[in-house]
Design an enzyme around this catalytic site. Structure first.
Site, PDB file in Angstrom:
ATOM      1  N   THR A 188     -10.982  -7.083  -4.702  1.00 60.42           N
ATOM      2  CA  THR A 188     -12.441  -6.720  -5.771  1.00 60.42           C
ATOM      3  C   THR A 188     -12.789  -5.527  -5.209  1.00 60.42           C
ATOM      4  O   THR A 188     -13.847  -4.930  -6.057  1.00 60.42           O
ATOM      5  CB  THR A 188     -13.428  -7.673  -4.915  1.00 60.42           C
ATOM      6  OG1 THR A 188     -12.862  -8.213  -3.260  1.00 60.42           O
ATOM      7  CG2 THR A 188     -13.322  -9.223  -5.181  1.00 60.42           C
ATOM      8  N   ARG A 245       1.586  -4.990   6.301  1.00 60.11           N
ATOM      9  CA  ARG A 245       1.035  -3.811   5.232  1.00 60.11           C
ATOM     10  C   ARG A 245       2.133  -2.309   5.039  1.00 60.11           C
ATOM     11  O   ARG A 245       1.987  -1.688   6.627  1.00 60.11           O
ATOM     12  CB  ARG A 245      -0.072  -3.376   5.836  1.00 60.11           C
ATOM     13  CG  ARG A 245      -0.896  -2.313   4.957  1.00 60.11           C
ATOM     14  CD  ARG A 245      -2.008  -1.802   5.047  1.00 60.11           C
ATOM     15  NE  ARG A 245      -3.335  -1.761   4.102  1.00 60.11           N
ATOM     16  CZ  ARG A 245      -4.419  -1.559   4.235  1.00 60.11           C
ATOM     17  NH1 ARG A 245      -4.855  -2.198   4.783  1.00 60.11           N
ATOM     18  NH2 ARG A 245      -4.886  -0.335   2.839  1.00 60.11           N
ATOM     19  N   HIS A 269       2.393   3.565  -9.067  1.00 63.12           N
ATOM     20  CA  HIS A 269       1.927   1.514  -9.090  1.00 63.12           C
ATOM     21  C   HIS A 269       3.731   1.381 -10.009  1.00 63.12           C
ATOM     22  O   HIS A 269       3.565  -0.158 -10.101  1.00 63.12           O
ATOM     23  CB  HIS A 269       0.791   1.585  -9.918  1.00 63.12           C
ATOM     24  CG  HIS A 269      -0.805   2.394  -9.452  1.00 63.12           C
ATOM     25  ND1 HIS A 269      -0.790   1.471  -8.421  1.00 63.12           N
ATOM     26  CD2 HIS A 269      -1.038   2.914  -9.694  1.00 63.12           C
ATOM     27  CE1 HIS A 269      -1.672   2.076  -8.276  1.00 63.12           C
ATOM     28  NE2 HIS A 269      -2.185   2.393  -8.409  1.00 63.12           N
ATOM     29  N   ASP A 329       0.898  -1.475   0.030  1.00 64.63           N
ATOM     30  CA  ASP A 329       0.314   0.323  -0.143  1.00 64.63           C
ATOM     31  C   ASP A 329       0.407   1.493  -0.183  1.00 64.63           C
ATOM     32  O   ASP A 329       1.796   0.938   0.704  1.00 64.63           O
ATOM     33  CB  ASP A 329      -1.029   0.148   0.989  1.00 64.63           C
ATOM     34  CG  ASP A 329      -1.712   0.827   1.126  1.00 64.63           C
ATOM     35  OD1 ASP A 329      -2.359   1.229  -0.056  1.00 64.63           O
ATOM     36  OD2 ASP A 329      -2.828   1.241   2.059  1.00 64.63           O
ATOM     37  N   LEU A 363      10.096 -21.183  -4.385  1.00 63.72           N
ATOM     38  CA  LEU A 363       8.813 -20.289  -3.895  1.00 63.72           C
ATOM     39  C   LEU A 363       7.409 -20.499  -4.644  1.00 63.72           C
ATOM     40  O   LEU A 363       7.383 -20.572  -5.800  1.00 63.72           O
ATOM     41  CB  LEU A 363       9.521 -18.447  -3.540  1.00 63.72           C
ATOM     42  CG  LEU A 363       8.541 -17.689  -3.021  1.00 63.72           C
ATOM     43  CD1 LEU A 363       8.374 -17.337  -1.646  1.00 63.72           C
ATOM     44  CD2 LEU A 363       9.205 -16.302  -3.966  1.00 63.72           C
TER      45      LEU A 363
END
Ligand code: IPE
Ligand code: IPE
Ligand code: MG
Length: 237
Positions: free
Chosen positions: A61, A183, A32, A15, A126
């Site tokens: 979503t 996060r 991004h 984030d 992984l």
């Protein structure tokens, strides 16, 4: 870092790309893009350290609620990522799994996701889980539906619906629960990520924005994890 204290499964809510772009007076899409750069190093390091599973939240979503421009930029980036990275990931024995509803994705992106899973399904390194068009509640509803269908067909009885049975219907079937959830950007919420799998996860909320999350930050989180006292409801003597 000693291997014994490493988490088996790390989950990351990447984030802060938007705020990073704003800070640098750049378009959101560039935030991004910079986020993807950060991603590469974290995947490589997880693989090198021998972490079993890495789950990355790439698109929820709920993210469809963003502007058409931003959604389009993210979809474009996704396609670009899967096209440019797949060779290296495959060479590094990484197994890719997509968590989320691929059928709800635009056709090109869907095809790229399916092909990445197919191509890497025999890999034993992984486990790289990429959550795209993913929601934790939707995942649980889907698992419940799958079990109900089996029950209706007479394949299982209601008493066979156990925690393990439910877990086997999740996108992460067969993988360990999340040990460490990171996060970035200082937000302290799950935003519908891996609700079932995070039951006993350790949470870390570094304040850095995702594009600035580097190996140094990752090592700090892994080290802090090593010193957490995990009791799982019990009591140590
Ligand atoms: C996370 O960064 C990436 C995605 C949700 C795809 P954000 O875009 O949410 O960044 P902020 O929260 O606006 O800073
Ligand atoms: C969660 O971040 C989803 C991803 C990182 C892909 P968001 O930025 O979408 O979450 P909220 O809206 O702050 O809860
Ligand atoms: Mg955000």
């Amino acid at each position: 870092m000693t291997k014994t204290t490493l988490p088996r499964h790390v989950a990351v809510i990447m984030d802060g790309n938007g705020r990073w772009a704003k800070q640098h007076k750049l378009q959101i899409a560039l935030g991004h893009r910079q986020g993807v750069e950060a991603l590469r190093a974290i995947i490589r390091e997880s693989s090198d350290l021998g972490i079993e599973a890495l789950s990355l939240y790439a698109f929820s979503t709920e993210n469809w609620r963003r502007s058409p421009q931003e959604v389009e930029a993210l979809m474009g980036l996704l396609l670009e990522y899967f096209t440019s990275e797949i060779d290296e990931l495959d060479e590094n024995n990484v197994r890719i799994r997509i968590l989320g509803d691929k059928d709800g994705m635009p056709p090109k992106q869907r095809a790229a996701l399916v092909s990445a899973e197919e191509r890497t399904k025999g890999n034993t390194g992984l486990n790289l889980n990429i959550a795209i068009n993913y929601g934790g509640r939707a995942e649980l509803a889907r698992a419940a539906r799958a079990l109900a269908e089996k029950a209706v067909k007479g394949e299982i009885r209601p008493e066979d619906i156990t925690e393990d049975a439910l877990s086997r219907e999740l996108y992460t079937a067969g993988q360990p629960d999340v040990d460490l959830l990171i996060r970035t950007s200082g937000e302290m919420r799950l935003s519908n990520f891996l609700l079932f799998q995070c039951a006993y996860a350790e949470f870390m909320f570094p304040s850095v924005l995702w594009p600035d999350f580097d190996l140094n930050e990752y090592h700090k989180a892994l080290e802090a994890f090593g010193s957490r006292d995990r009791r799982f409801g019990g009591r140590k003597a």
